[in-house]
Scaffold this motif. Structure first.
Motif, mmCIF file in Angstrom:
data_model
loop_
_atom_site.group_PDB
_atom_site.id
_atom_site.type_symbol
_atom_site.label_atom_id
_atom_site.label_comp_id
_atom_site.label_asym_id
_atom_site.label_seq_id
_atom_site.Cartn_x
_atom_site.Cartn_y
_atom_site.Cartn_z
ATOM 1 N N LYS A 236 0.853 -1.198 0.000
ATOM 2 C CA LYS A 236 0.000 0.000 0.000
ATOM 3 C C LYS A 236 0.883 1.240 0.000
ATOM 4 O O LYS A 236 1.942 1.257 0.627
ATOM 5 N N GLU B 70 -2.168 8.020 -0.727
ATOM 6 C CA GLU B 70 -2.013 7.222 0.484
ATOM 7 C C GLU B 70 -3.149 6.210 0.599
ATOM 8 O O GLU B 70 -4.319 6.559 0.440
ATOM 9 N N GLY B 71 -2.778 4.951 0.817
ATOM 10 C CA GLY B 71 -3.770 3.901 0.977
ATOM 11 C C GLY B 71 -4.066 3.108 -0.278
ATOM 12 O O GLY B 71 -4.690 2.045 -0.207
ATOM 13 N N ASP B 72 -3.657 3.584 -1.449
ATOM 14 C CA ASP B 72 -3.865 2.819 -2.680
ATOM 15 C C ASP B 72 -3.133 1.493 -2.590
ATOM 16 O O ASP B 72 -1.983 1.444 -2.144
ATOM 17 N N GLU B 73 -3.795 0.419 -3.018
ATOM 18 C CA GLU B 73 -3.135 -0.876 -3.084
ATOM 19 C C GLU B 73 -2.408 -0.964 -4.423
ATOM 20 O O GLU B 73 -2.963 -0.596 -5.461
ATOM 21 N N ASN C 250 -6.004 -1.121 -6.612
ATOM 22 C CA ASN C 250 -7.221 -0.813 -5.873
ATOM 23 C C ASN C 250 -7.111 0.620 -5.356
ATOM 24 O O ASN C 250 -6.297 0.908 -4.483
ATOM 25 N N THR D 11 -8.129 4.148 -3.479
ATOM 26 C CA THR D 11 -8.863 4.617 -2.306
ATOM 27 C C THR D 11 -10.070 5.403 -2.822
ATOM 28 O O THR D 11 -10.088 5.815 -3.977
ATOM 29 N N GLU E 131 -10.968 8.419 -2.410
ATOM 30 C CA GLU E 131 -10.732 9.821 -2.760
ATOM 31 C C GLU E 131 -10.579 9.985 -4.275
ATOM 32 O O GLU E 131 -10.220 9.057 -4.978
ATOM 33 N N HIS F 37 -8.918 10.680 -7.600
ATOM 34 C CA HIS F 37 -7.553 10.539 -8.098
ATOM 35 C C HIS F 37 -7.371 11.424 -9.323
ATOM 36 O O HIS F 37 -8.268 11.511 -10.158
#
Length: 129
Positions: free
Chosen positions: A47, A84-87, A111, A113, A115, A117
């Motif tokens: 991540k 932040e947090g995107d896989e 994947n 998040t 929010e 993009h």
């Protein structure tokens, strides 16, 4: 500096055109051996811990619990800026000269998040990282 339209035939800068840098991020040039090592490594998941578009780098936290990995803007594949947090999936690439540490290359977001993009061709948000 004179603009191309203000140059006269007698100008010392005749024929000189100001070149504007491309907004397209290009891949880093790596040695053949380093490229082959990175390409031969398996794709792994993690991540995005942090990414700053204006600085051109960030970090990925691997799913296996290993230490965070450096991520350079030129190693991101796809049309969207990671958040932040995107896989993501990536391949490990040893960092020269000692090759003791690795960084993430061939990074793809798998994947997103929730929010919004932004695409790379959009102007960066001044208030974000």
């Amino acid at each position: 500096m004179s603009s191309p339209s203000s140059l006269t035939p007698d100008s010392p800068n005749k024929g000189f055109l100001l070149q504007i840098p491309s907004p397209i991020i290009t891949r880093r040039n790596r040695t053949k051996s380093t490229t082959e090592i990175a390409s031969s490594n398996p794709e792994v998941k993690g991540k995005v811990k942090y990414f700053c578009r204006t600085k051109g780098h960030g970090f990925i936290t691997p799913d296996d619990g290993a230490d965070d990995l450096f991520l350079h803007i030129s190693d991101i594949e796809g049309e969207y800026v990671p958040q932040e947090g995107d896989e993501v999936t990536y391949r490990l690439c040893p960092i020269p000269p000692k090759r003791e540490k690795c960084q993430a290359t061939h990074v793809r977001i798998i994947n997103f998040t929730p929010e919004v993009h932004h695409r790379w061709d959009c102007k960066p948000d001044e208030n974000k990282h």
